[in-house]
Design an enzyme around this catalytic site. Structure first.
Site, PDB file in Angstrom:
ATOM      1  N   ASN A  14       0.850  -1.160   0.070  1.00  0.00           N
ATOM      2  CA  ASN A  14       0.071  -0.093  -0.134  1.00  0.00           C
ATOM      3  C   ASN A  14       0.821   1.034   0.228  1.00  0.00           C
ATOM      4  OD1 ASN A  14      -2.948  -0.535   0.193  1.00  0.00           O
ATOM      5  ND2 ASN A  14      -2.208  -1.849   1.494  1.00  0.00           N
ATOM      6  N   HIS A 109      -8.235  -0.891   6.152  1.00  0.00           N
ATOM      7  CA  HIS A 109      -8.476  -2.233   6.654  1.00  0.00           C
ATOM      8  C   HIS A 109      -9.095  -3.189   5.816  1.00  0.00           C
ATOM      9  CE1 HIS A 109      -9.847  -4.913   9.726  1.00  0.00           C
ATOM     10  NE2 HIS A 109     -11.059  -5.101   9.324  1.00  0.00           N
ATOM     11  N   GLU A 174      -7.377  -2.071  -2.643  1.00  0.00           N
ATOM     12  CA  GLU A 174      -6.753  -1.353  -1.732  1.00  0.00           C
ATOM     13  C   GLU A 174      -5.815  -0.507  -2.342  1.00  0.00           C
ATOM     14  OE1 GLU A 174      -5.050  -3.076   1.705  1.00  0.00           O
ATOM     15  OE2 GLU A 174      -6.254  -4.936   1.590  1.00  0.00           O
TER      16      GLU A 174
HETATM   17  N1  NHR Z   1      -5.414   1.575  16.610  1.00  0.00           N
HETATM   18  C1  NHR Z   1      -6.767   2.315  16.931  1.00  0.00           C
HETATM   19  N2  NHR Z   1      -6.849   2.871  18.114  1.00  0.00           N
HETATM   20  N3  NHR Z   1      -7.800   2.340  16.152  1.00  0.00           N
HETATM   21  C2  NHR Z   1      -7.831   1.850  14.877  1.00  0.00           C
HETATM   22  O1  NHR Z   1      -8.781   1.574  14.093  1.00  0.00           O
HETATM   23  C3  NHR Z   1      -6.553   1.152  14.825  1.00  0.00           C
HETATM   24  C4  NHR Z   1      -5.518   1.137  15.428  1.00  0.00           C
HETATM   25  C5  NHR Z   1      -4.278   0.535  15.139  1.00  0.00           C
HETATM   26  C6  NHR Z   1      -4.222  -0.050  14.026  1.00  0.00           C
HETATM   27  C7  NHR Z   1      -5.275  -1.122  11.980  1.00  0.00           C
HETATM   28  C8  NHR Z   1      -6.078  -2.317  12.314  1.00  0.00           C
HETATM   29  C9  NHR Z   1      -6.558  -2.774  11.057  1.00  0.00           C
HETATM   30  O2  NHR Z   1      -6.733  -2.433  10.081  1.00  0.00           O
HETATM   31  C10 NHR Z   1      -5.187  -0.373  13.154  1.00  0.00           C
HETATM   32  C11 NHR Z   1      -6.457   0.504  13.404  1.00  0.00           C
HETATM   33  C12 NHR Z   1      -3.771  -4.494  14.483  1.00  0.00           C
HETATM   34  C13 NHR Z   1      -4.587  -5.051  15.182  1.00  0.00           C
HETATM   35  C14 NHR Z   1      -3.887  -6.105  16.027  1.00  0.00           C
HETATM   36  O3  NHR Z   1      -4.594  -6.752  16.880  1.00  0.00           O
HETATM   37  C15 NHR Z   1      -5.727  -4.897  14.819  1.00  0.00           C
HETATM   38  C16 NHR Z   1      -6.311  -4.141  13.895  1.00  0.00           C
HETATM   39  C17 NHR Z   1      -5.480  -3.413  13.389  1.00  0.00           C
HETATM   40  C18 NHR Z   1      -3.968  -3.622  13.382  1.00  0.00           C
HETATM   41  N4  NHR Z   1      -2.585  -5.861  16.558  1.00  0.00           N
HETATM   42  C19 NHR Z   1      -2.034  -6.673  17.458  1.00  0.00           C
HETATM   43  C20 NHR Z   1      -1.746  -5.931  18.639  1.00  0.00           C
HETATM   44  O4  NHR Z   1      -1.631  -6.416  19.884  1.00  0.00           O
HETATM   45  C21 NHR Z   1      -0.636  -7.145  17.288  1.00  0.00           C
HETATM   46  C22 NHR Z   1      -0.806  -8.391  15.885  1.00  0.00           C
HETATM   47  C23 NHR Z   1       0.573  -8.592  15.072  1.00  0.00           C
HETATM   48  O5  NHR Z   1       1.704  -8.089  15.681  1.00  0.00           O
HETATM   49  O6  NHR Z   1       0.603  -9.160  14.121  1.00  0.00           O
HETATM   50  O7  NHR Z   1      -1.445  -4.896  18.778  1.00  0.00           O
HETATM   51  O8  NHR Z   1      -7.026  -4.349  10.982  1.00  0.00           O
HETATM   52  C1  GAR Z   2      -3.183  -5.106   3.673  1.00  0.00           C
HETATM   53  O1  GAR Z   2      -3.974  -5.893   3.127  1.00  0.00           O
HETATM   54  C2  GAR Z   2      -3.788  -4.216   4.785  1.00  0.00           C
HETATM   55  O2  GAR Z   2      -4.949  -3.839   4.392  1.00  0.00           O
HETATM   56  C3  GAR Z   2      -3.885  -5.005   5.976  1.00  0.00           C
HETATM   57  O3  GAR Z   2      -2.362  -5.801   5.926  1.00  0.00           O
HETATM   58  C4  GAR Z   2      -2.016  -5.727   4.533  1.00  0.00           C
HETATM   59  C5  GAR Z   2      -0.693  -5.242   4.304  1.00  0.00           C
HETATM   60  O4  GAR Z   2      -0.361  -5.161   3.049  1.00  0.00           O
HETATM   61  N1  GAR Z   2      -3.886  -4.332   7.104  1.00  0.00           N
HETATM   62  C6  GAR Z   2      -4.190  -5.026   8.238  1.00  0.00           C
HETATM   63  O5  GAR Z   2      -4.461  -6.138   8.213  1.00  0.00           O
HETATM   64  C7  GAR Z   2      -4.011  -4.118   9.477  1.00  0.00           C
HETATM   65  N2  GAR Z   2      -4.182  -4.848  10.552  1.00  0.00           N
HETATM   66  P1  GAR Z   2       1.016  -4.296   2.668  1.00  0.00           P
HETATM   67  O6  GAR Z   2       2.137  -4.047   3.823  1.00  0.00           O
HETATM   68  O7  GAR Z   2       1.591  -5.035   1.493  1.00  0.00           O
HETATM   69  O8  GAR Z   2       0.414  -2.925   2.241  1.00  0.00           O
END
Ligand code: NHR
Ligand code: GAR
Length: 215
Positions: A14, A109, A174
């Site tokens: 992205n 997302h 995306e």
């Molecule tokens: N933070 C807030 N406060 N609000 C949102 O809407 C957020 C955010 C941080 C990241 C991206 C989100 C996605 O698009 C995002 C949106 C990580 C997790 C997660 O569970 C969930 C959603 C998103 C990003 N992360 C774990 C944690 O404990 C770690 C997982 C890993 O490292 O692989 O932080 O999906």
């Molecule tokens: C993308 O599909 C994005 O939407 C998703 O991870 C991929 C990242 O790809 N994001 C999440 O799942 C956030 N939790 P990229 O590193 O190639 O952009």
């Protein structure tokens, strides 16, 4: 010109789509920096090759989430961005961090929110048997994946899809909608009114839906 900082955790496709749109003259922004919470993120190398300042801030080096968030905000603010773009950034951000960037923090997302917030969205879509899936660009609020929606793209779920084939179909969209959303922001066309996004000058005036043709 508006300045953006991009946050990544991995591959960075992205981020690449944003760089490509900028290079094509379709995205009038200065990419001030790319920051990853994972030092080994592939996207950091890609950013460096593109001549963009790239930094790693390893979340594991911090005592807790609040300490990481504070250090990350400091790192970001050194680049004085108008907009912070989460592009495959995988750490949940705390309320203080999110409030600090209110109205200038976007995420992409990989689902049609509010369906499938959180992780493993493509497998969950397959498990539920939905026929339409997609991706969403939204402003980030403290409630995970529940902020005001800027743009969504829908794709079909096809018979025989695997997590990988479905993820690839979504990812292609995306790469279309994220540069579009950032462009709208850069043009000053995104207005937040009562928790909804209005795109100034767009037909209908609210968040757009793109449904690519089926073939
Ligand atoms: N933070 C807030 N406060 N609000 C949102 O809407 C957020 C955010 C941080 C990241 C991206 C989100 C996605 O698009 C995002 C949106 C990580 C997790 C997660 O569970 C969930 C959603 C998103 C990003 N992360 C774990 C944690 O404990 C770690 C997982 C890993 O490292 O692989 O932080 O999906
Ligand atoms: C993308 O599909 C994005 O939407 C998703 O991870 C991929 C990242 O790809 N994001 C999440 O799942 C956030 N939790 P990229 O590193 O190639 O952009």
């Amino acid at each position: 010109m508006k300045r953006i900082v991009i946050l990544i955790s991995g591959r960075g496709s992205n981020m690449e789509a944003l760089i490509a749109a900028r290079d094509a003259g379709k995205l009038p922004v200065a990419i001030a920096a790319v920051i990853s919470n994972r030092p080994d993120a592939q996207g950091l190398k890609t950013a460096a090759r593109a001549g963009i300042a790239s930094e790693a801030l390893d979340h594991k080096a911090f005592a807790g989430r609040a300490a990481f968030d504070a250090a990350l905000a400091e790192c970001i603010d050194r680049h004085a961005p108008d907009l912070v773009v989460l592009a495959g950034f995988m750490r949940i951000l705390g309320e203080d961090f999110v409030r600090h960037y209110e109205g200038r923090l976007l995420n992409i997302h990989p689902s049609l929110l509010p369906a499938f917030p959180g992780l493993h969205t493509h497998q969950r879509a397959l498990d539920e048997g939905v026929r339409v899936h997609g991706c969403t660009v939204h402003f980030v609020t403290p409630a995970l994946d529940h902020g005001p929606i800027v743009i969504q793209a829908a794709v079909p779920v096809l018979d025989g899809d695997s997590e990988e084939t479905l993820a690839a179909r979504v990812l292609a969209q995306e790469h279309v909608i994220y540069p579009q959303a950032v462009r709208w922001f850069a043009e000053g066309r995104l207005q937040l009114i009562d928790g909804r996004v209005r795109v100034a000058g767009a037909g209908g005036g609210t968040a757009a839906l793109i449904a690519p043709g089926l073939d």
